[in-house]
Design an enzyme around this catalytic site. Sequence first.
Site, mmCIF file in Angstrom:
data_model
loop_
_atom_site.group_PDB
_atom_site.id
_atom_site.type_symbol
_atom_site.label_atom_id
_atom_site.label_comp_id
_atom_site.label_asym_id
_atom_site.label_seq_id
_atom_site.Cartn_x
_atom_site.Cartn_y
_atom_site.Cartn_z
ATOM 1 N N ASN A 192 32.582 40.641 39.333
ATOM 2 C CA ASN A 192 33.174 41.941 39.656
ATOM 3 C C ASN A 192 32.145 42.958 40.140
ATOM 4 O O ASN A 192 32.365 44.175 40.057
ATOM 5 C CB ASN A 192 33.937 42.508 38.447
ATOM 6 C CG ASN A 192 34.988 41.546 37.934
ATOM 7 O OD1 ASN A 192 35.763 40.997 38.712
ATOM 8 N ND2 ASN A 192 34.998 41.317 36.623
ATOM 9 N N ARG A 193 31.007 42.459 40.613
ATOM 10 C CA ARG A 193 29.913 43.307 41.098
ATOM 11 C C ARG A 193 29.328 44.207 40.015
ATOM 12 O O ARG A 193 28.614 45.162 40.320
ATOM 13 C CB ARG A 193 30.370 44.161 42.295
ATOM 14 C CG ARG A 193 30.795 43.349 43.529
ATOM 15 C CD ARG A 193 29.644 42.478 44.033
ATOM 16 N NE ARG A 193 29.950 41.819 45.292
ATOM 17 C CZ ARG A 193 30.434 40.591 45.418
ATOM 18 N NH1 ARG A 193 30.669 39.870 44.329
ATOM 19 N NH2 ARG A 193 30.659 40.072 46.599
ATOM 20 N N LEU A 194 29.594 43.894 38.760
ATOM 21 C CA LEU A 194 29.021 44.648 37.643
ATOM 22 C C LEU A 194 27.737 43.957 37.195
ATOM 23 O O LEU A 194 27.630 43.429 36.089
ATOM 24 C CB LEU A 194 30.028 44.763 36.491
ATOM 25 C CG LEU A 194 31.273 45.595 36.816
ATOM 26 C CD1 LEU A 194 32.247 45.592 35.638
ATOM 27 C CD2 LEU A 194 30.881 47.025 37.177
#
Length: 215
Positions: A192-194
């Site tokens: 989630n691009r986290l």
Amino acid sequence: MEDLSDKRKVYNSGYLIESELKDNPMELFRDWYIFAEQSNLIVETNAMSISTIEDDKIPRTRIVLLKQYTWEGFIFYTNYEGRKGQAIAKNPNVCLNFYWDKIEKQIIINGIAEKIASNLSDGYFHSRPRGSQLGAIVSPQSQIIPNREFLDNRLKDMEEATRNIEEIERPKNWGGFIVKPFQIEFWQGRPNRLHDRIIYTLDENQNWNINRLAP
């Protein structure tokens, strides 16, 4: 032109949490480097980009090879009179970057570059293959040359001139730099691009402060 907006990659091969951190980032770098090397997924684990600032204040980035890392910093070799070497001589602030895409890890290093001792440069130069030694001598790095034959002819001439010389002397305009870091960021791809981003910053007392950055 090509629209790349649909390019997607899911990062899920690892994580970086505070309980796994080291007090000194060079220790964590060593662990990550060994992991990358032993994964057998990275073609050249020691390939790194280095960015310098030139006279016009514009950054320039290129790939070089890390040849040694110590508690003090990161060592690579180059022509001191080339574009990179001249930029460092005028502004020793540099940025190194390792990006190991197959294991979804990245390391960003800000530091000060300085020349290493001459005897260390001598030792590495003489460990190189003879062809690489001659190449370092004949190439006027970063200068405009007329054609490829210019280099090939200079190499042939140098091979002939040194045919009976057992040990070639290191040219004084070629040698090593060590980049002594004052900030190192470790980046681990996450879903989630986290992504995990941990940054080490050296304070005025030569202690490393550790913080997590938002992705």
